[in-house]
Design an enzyme around this catalytic site. Sequence first.
Site, PDB file in Angstrom:
ATOM      1  N   ARG A 106       0.873  -1.182   0.000  1.00  0.00           N
ATOM      2  CA  ARG A 106       0.000   0.000   0.000  1.00  0.00           C
ATOM      3  C   ARG A 106       0.905   1.224   0.000  1.00  0.00           C
ATOM      4  O   ARG A 106       1.726   1.399   0.904  1.00  0.00           O
ATOM      5  CB  ARG A 106      -0.907   0.020   1.238  1.00  0.00           C
ATOM      6  CG  ARG A 106      -1.565   1.369   1.458  1.00  0.00           C
ATOM      7  CD  ARG A 106      -2.617   1.362   2.547  1.00  0.00           C
ATOM      8  NE  ARG A 106      -3.797   0.623   2.140  1.00  0.00           N
ATOM      9  CZ  ARG A 106      -4.982   0.703   2.766  1.00  0.00           C
ATOM     10  NH1 ARG A 106      -5.129   1.494   3.825  1.00  0.00           N
ATOM     11  NH2 ARG A 106      -6.010   0.006   2.345  1.00  0.00           N
ATOM     12  N   HIS A 133      -7.808   0.828  -5.819  1.00  0.00           N
ATOM     13  CA  HIS A 133      -7.942  -0.023  -4.626  1.00  0.00           C
ATOM     14  C   HIS A 133      -8.604  -1.335  -5.087  1.00  0.00           C
ATOM     15  O   HIS A 133      -9.757  -1.620  -4.780  1.00  0.00           O
ATOM     16  CB  HIS A 133      -8.798   0.701  -3.583  1.00  0.00           C
ATOM     17  CG  HIS A 133      -8.677   0.141  -2.189  1.00  0.00           C
ATOM     18  ND1 HIS A 133      -7.856  -0.915  -1.876  1.00  0.00           N
ATOM     19  CD2 HIS A 133      -9.299   0.497  -1.027  1.00  0.00           C
ATOM     20  CE1 HIS A 133      -7.973  -1.182  -0.585  1.00  0.00           C
ATOM     21  NE2 HIS A 133      -8.828  -0.343  -0.057  1.00  0.00           N
ATOM     22  N   GLN A 136     -10.216  -4.064  -2.663  1.00  0.00           N
ATOM     23  CA  GLN A 136     -11.468  -3.567  -2.097  1.00  0.00           C
ATOM     24  C   GLN A 136     -12.632  -3.827  -3.067  1.00  0.00           C
ATOM     25  O   GLN A 136     -13.665  -4.388  -2.694  1.00  0.00           O
ATOM     26  CB  GLN A 136     -11.338  -2.053  -1.842  1.00  0.00           C
ATOM     27  CG  GLN A 136     -12.606  -1.396  -1.323  1.00  0.00           C
ATOM     28  CD  GLN A 136     -12.886  -1.762   0.117  1.00  0.00           C
ATOM     29  OE1 GLN A 136     -12.033  -1.642   0.955  1.00  0.00           O
ATOM     30  NE2 GLN A 136     -14.096  -2.224   0.395  1.00  0.00           N
ATOM     31  N   ASP A 225     -17.673   6.728  -0.248  1.00  0.00           N
ATOM     32  CA  ASP A 225     -16.349   6.663   0.384  1.00  0.00           C
ATOM     33  C   ASP A 225     -16.048   8.054   0.933  1.00  0.00           C
ATOM     34  O   ASP A 225     -16.747   9.026   0.597  1.00  0.00           O
ATOM     35  CB  ASP A 225     -15.309   6.236  -0.675  1.00  0.00           C
ATOM     36  CG  ASP A 225     -13.899   6.050  -0.096  1.00  0.00           C
ATOM     37  OD1 ASP A 225     -13.772   5.958   1.148  1.00  0.00           O
ATOM     38  OD2 ASP A 225     -12.931   6.011  -0.882  1.00  0.00           O
ATOM     39  N   CYS A 265     -16.589   1.474   1.857  1.00  0.00           N
ATOM     40  CA  CYS A 265     -15.396   0.644   2.034  1.00  0.00           C
ATOM     41  C   CYS A 265     -14.822   0.763   3.450  1.00  0.00           C
ATOM     42  O   CYS A 265     -14.059  -0.093   3.874  1.00  0.00           O
ATOM     43  CB  CYS A 265     -14.338   1.012   1.003  1.00  0.00           C
ATOM     44  SG  CYS A 265     -13.875   2.751   1.036  1.00  0.00           S
ATOM     45  N   ARG A 293     -13.386  -8.765   3.075  1.00  0.00           N
ATOM     46  CA  ARG A 293     -12.003  -8.435   2.699  1.00  0.00           C
ATOM     47  C   ARG A 293     -11.091  -9.622   3.015  1.00  0.00           C
ATOM     48  O   ARG A 293     -10.196  -9.947   2.246  1.00  0.00           O
ATOM     49  CB  ARG A 293     -11.516  -7.182   3.452  1.00  0.00           C
ATOM     50  CG  ARG A 293     -12.267  -5.881   3.172  1.00  0.00           C
ATOM     51  CD  ARG A 293     -12.157  -5.424   1.744  1.00  0.00           C
ATOM     52  NE  ARG A 293     -10.783  -5.342   1.280  1.00  0.00           N
ATOM     53  CZ  ARG A 293      -9.907  -4.370   1.579  1.00  0.00           C
ATOM     54  NH1 ARG A 293     -10.295  -3.351   2.324  1.00  0.00           N
ATOM     55  NH2 ARG A 293      -8.670  -4.377   1.117  1.00  0.00           N
TER      56      ARG A 293
HETATM   57  N1   CP Z   1     -11.201  -0.256   3.318  1.00  0.00           N
HETATM   58  C1   CP Z   1      -9.891  -0.244   3.632  1.00  0.00           C
HETATM   59  O1   CP Z   1      -9.011  -0.446   2.791  1.00  0.00           O
HETATM   60  O2   CP Z   1      -9.644   0.003   4.950  1.00  0.00           O
HETATM   61  P1   CP Z   1      -8.208   0.222   5.586  1.00  0.00           P
HETATM   62  O3   CP Z   1      -7.680   1.540   5.053  1.00  0.00           O
HETATM   63  O4   CP Z   1      -8.439   0.255   7.059  1.00  0.00           O
HETATM   64  O5   CP Z   1      -7.327  -0.897   5.171  1.00  0.00           O
HETATM   65  N1  NVA Z   2     -10.319   6.418  -0.760  1.00  0.00           N
HETATM   66  C1  NVA Z   2      -9.861   6.040   0.546  1.00  0.00           C
HETATM   67  C2  NVA Z   2     -10.057   4.582   0.735  1.00  0.00           C
HETATM   68  C3  NVA Z   2      -9.665   4.089   2.096  1.00  0.00           C
HETATM   69  C4  NVA Z   2      -9.853   2.615   2.235  1.00  0.00           C
HETATM   70  C5  NVA Z   2      -8.402   6.438   0.724  1.00  0.00           C
HETATM   71  O1  NVA Z   2      -7.618   6.247  -0.206  1.00  0.00           O
HETATM   72  O2  NVA Z   2      -8.055   6.939   1.791  1.00  0.00           O
END
Ligand code: CP
Ligand code: NVA
Length: 310
Positions: A106, A133, A136, A225, A265, A293
């Site tokens: 990530r 993502h 997700q 989101d 999400c 997930r």
């Molecule tokens: N939805 C999601 O990716 O959550 P986190 O940022 O907590 O991993």
């Molecule tokens: N769009 C959000 C998703 C978090 C899971 C971010 O990137 O912070």
Amino acid sequence: MKRDFLAVSDFSYKEVKEVFKLTGDMKKGKIKPQPLKNKAAVCIFHKPSLRTRISFEVGIQQLGGRSLYITGNEFKLGKKDDPEKREWYYDGAEVLSRMIDLIVIRTFEHSGVEELAKFARVPVINALTNLYHPCQILGDLFTIFEKKKKIENVSIAYLGDGNNVCNSFLDAASLIPLDLRIGTSPETLPDKDVLERAKKSNLSKINLTYDPVEAVRNTDVVYTDVWASMGQESQYEKKANLLRKFQVNSELLRYAKKDSLVMHCLPAHRGEEITDETMDGKNSVVFDQAENRLHIQKGIIVELLKKSKG
Ligand code: CP
Ligand code: NVA
């Protein structure tokens, strides 16, 4: 040849179906594959995470493997001429490929993940970048499939910021026939190239609108989101002002189908992009989504390792 999962479209639709089957069978306890037995995976996180980190670490363990969590202190790769880097992508990728069987990452720039995947000799999974993502969205499509018993031509209204989650829905729509409506403002549009590709694929219905009611009218799924993603916190006020009218609340939900699924999400900013009454309401599946997930990460890993063997 090793396979990576950096975007939903790295899988074919046939492979997505295989991942759903594996995921469902593992979730029901029908199969317990151990493809990571005596193997190790590294989870590199440059941004915070609850769901993604835990689901990967637990999933890797359930598949027989050991997971190592590292951050930007240990892993700070960059291009050869980047003065900020700790080491060049090639060097880091080569070291990991000699010790590790799977890389989960990530980070901020999607190009960084692509660079790592180019040099790594083991599969790389994108656990979120500024652009996509994918884990997700694959998990969310699995949740929709579980609840609606179908996925093709399901109508999904995505409301809010045209961010990584929105881009991954569009990317999925160039592979899986969907009826995707994006409700956002002219200043918060999804990635132009991803949108173009989804439209050009001529597979899904793609409707981008600035009107929240038009977006949700008669839809099977209402999804939102956060308004400002990780790393964009300074833009929060500006985005909140642009996106306030896209808040998922019971008034807006009246226009969707009676049995529409409410999805997020997570993490959610309750009272901002979604209200308590909708997030905790009878149509909400947000915690099923979160649970899935874990199951989908396992499905993705099993499929990738299988396909990487050839
Ligand atoms: N939805 C999601 O990716 O959550 P986190 O940022 O907590 O991993
Ligand atoms: N769009 C959000 C998703 C978090 C899971 C971010 O990137 O912070």
